[in-house]
Structure formats: C-alpha cells, structure tokens
Design a protein around this motif. Sequence first.
Motif, PDB file in Angstrom:
ATOM      1  N   HIS A   1       0.870   0.461  21.682  1.00 21.08           N
ATOM      2  CA  HIS A   1       0.642   1.444  20.624  1.00 21.08           C
ATOM      3  C   HIS A   1       1.824   2.400  20.673  1.00 21.08           C
ATOM      4  CE1 HIS A   1      -0.908   5.415  19.291  1.00 21.08           C
ATOM      5  NE2 HIS A   1      -1.440   4.693  18.334  1.00 21.08           N
TER       6      HIS A   1
ATOM      7  N   LEU B   1      -5.348  -0.898  21.182  1.00 19.10           N
ATOM      8  CA  LEU B   1      -5.388  -1.866  22.291  1.00 19.10           C
ATOM      9  C   LEU B   1      -6.676  -2.683  22.269  1.00 19.10           C
ATOM     10  CD1 LEU B   1      -3.863   0.344  25.138  1.00 19.10           C
ATOM     11  CD2 LEU B   1      -2.707  -1.365  23.708  1.00 19.10           C
ATOM     12  N   ARG B   2      -7.768  -2.035  21.951  1.00 20.50           N
ATOM     13  CA  ARG B   2      -9.061  -2.729  21.871  1.00 20.50           C
ATOM     14  C   ARG B   2      -9.070  -3.749  20.730  1.00 20.50           C
ATOM     15  NH1 ARG B   2     -12.103   1.329  23.160  1.00 20.50           N
ATOM     16  NH2 ARG B   2     -11.916   2.337  21.149  1.00 20.50           N
TER      17      ARG B   2
ATOM     18  N   ARG C   1      -4.745   5.134  20.316  1.00 25.56           N
ATOM     19  CA  ARG C   1      -4.152   4.162  21.245  1.00 25.56           C
ATOM     20  C   ARG C   1      -5.236   3.212  21.758  1.00 25.56           C
ATOM     21  NH1 ARG C   1      -3.378   2.992  26.470  1.00 25.56           N
ATOM     22  NH2 ARG C   1      -1.334   2.236  27.095  1.00 25.56           N
ATOM     23  N   GLU C   2      -6.348   3.766  22.168  1.00 25.21           N
ATOM     24  CA  GLU C   2      -7.455   2.941  22.666  1.00 25.21           C
ATOM     25  C   GLU C   2      -7.942   1.970  21.597  1.00 25.21           C
ATOM     26  OE1 GLU C   2     -10.497   5.539  24.220  1.00 25.21           O
ATOM     27  OE2 GLU C   2      -9.030   6.597  25.461  1.00 25.21           O
ATOM     28  N   ASP C   3      -8.084   2.446  20.370  1.00 24.17           N
ATOM     29  CA  ASP C   3      -8.519   1.584  19.267  1.00 24.17           C
ATOM     30  C   ASP C   3      -7.525   0.446  19.033  1.00 24.17           C
ATOM     31  OD1 ASP C   3     -10.751   3.165  18.872  1.00 24.17           O
ATOM     32  OD2 ASP C   3      -9.930   4.214  17.116  1.00 24.17           O
TER      33      ASP C   3
ATOM     34  N   PRO D   1      -4.967   9.926  21.597  1.00 21.81           N
ATOM     35  CA  PRO D   1      -5.383   8.978  22.648  1.00 21.81           C
ATOM     36  C   PRO D   1      -6.425   7.956  22.170  1.00 21.81           C
ATOM     37  CG  PRO D   1      -5.258  11.186  23.560  1.00 21.81           C
ATOM     38  CD  PRO D   1      -5.045  11.318  22.066  1.00 21.81           C
ATOM     39  N   GLU D   2      -7.359   8.406  21.327  1.00 25.58           N
ATOM     40  CA  GLU D   2      -8.369   7.457  20.833  1.00 25.58           C
ATOM     41  C   GLU D   2      -7.758   6.417  19.892  1.00 25.58           C
ATOM     42  OE1 GLU D   2      -8.757  11.308  18.461  1.00 25.58           O
ATOM     43  OE2 GLU D   2      -8.734  10.826  20.576  1.00 25.58           O
TER      44      GLU D   2
END
Length: 138
Positions: A116, A109-110, A105-107, A102-103
Amino acid sequence: MRKANSSPRSHPSKLHVLVVDDDPSNLEALRLVLQRGGSRITTASSAAEAMEVFEQETPDVLLSDIGMPGESGYDLIRKVRELPKERGGDIPAAALTAYAEPEDREDALRSGFMMHIPKPVDPVELLTLVSELARMAA
C-alpha cells in the motif's frame, strides 16, 4: 507473458507493468516514470479495462489506484486474485492511493494487494517499488 513456472524479471527495464488509475494525469505521470525506467507499460482507466488486459496478456506487476468510479481497486484485486495462477492470479500488486490512513493500508492488504503506497510517490521510489514487487514473486 509470464509463464506459471517462471519467475518474473526483477529489474524495471524488463517488466511489463499494468497501471490502473481513473485520473488521466496520474496515469500519464506513472506511465512516463516507469517507461523512462525501461518498463513496458500498459494503462487502464478502470477495473473493467484492467481485466481486459489480463484476458490478452498477463503483466508482471500491477499498480492500481483504489478510489475509482464503478469498481474500485479493491474490486479489481479481488477479481485478479480469483484468476488462475497462469493467468495472473498471483501477480505482485500494489495499491497506489491517496487513501493513506492505517485502516486503508489494512484494507488494501486484506483485499489482496502486497503493498500500500500513499500518493504522491517519488519517481525513484516508484521504480524501487516495482523491482521489489517483482522480486516478491521470484
């Protein structure tokens, strides 16, 4: 080449897709699937090669691996997002990566990716993904 005021075509058979991956077998597999779907494919094995593509012609969609030696896919998308819109700064882009937490994916998108997608990706899903990305910019 995509014009600043035009919308990209949303069917894979009418798209120019830039695929970036340092693994030659992954790059070839992605190229074959997208080519069979009718897309025009340009491949790059590094972030530097991908930026050279942007200097020559603006693709409609960008698919990039994250974990590459030297500059990562995160570095690549940050550089792309710094480009002016007419040179591809707003290109629809997805991270295709083995980093599937999950992190991660966040990275992604950020960093500037719109999607992702964990590897391996099903060929039908890949073609659908490319169409979805193209529609995002329409």
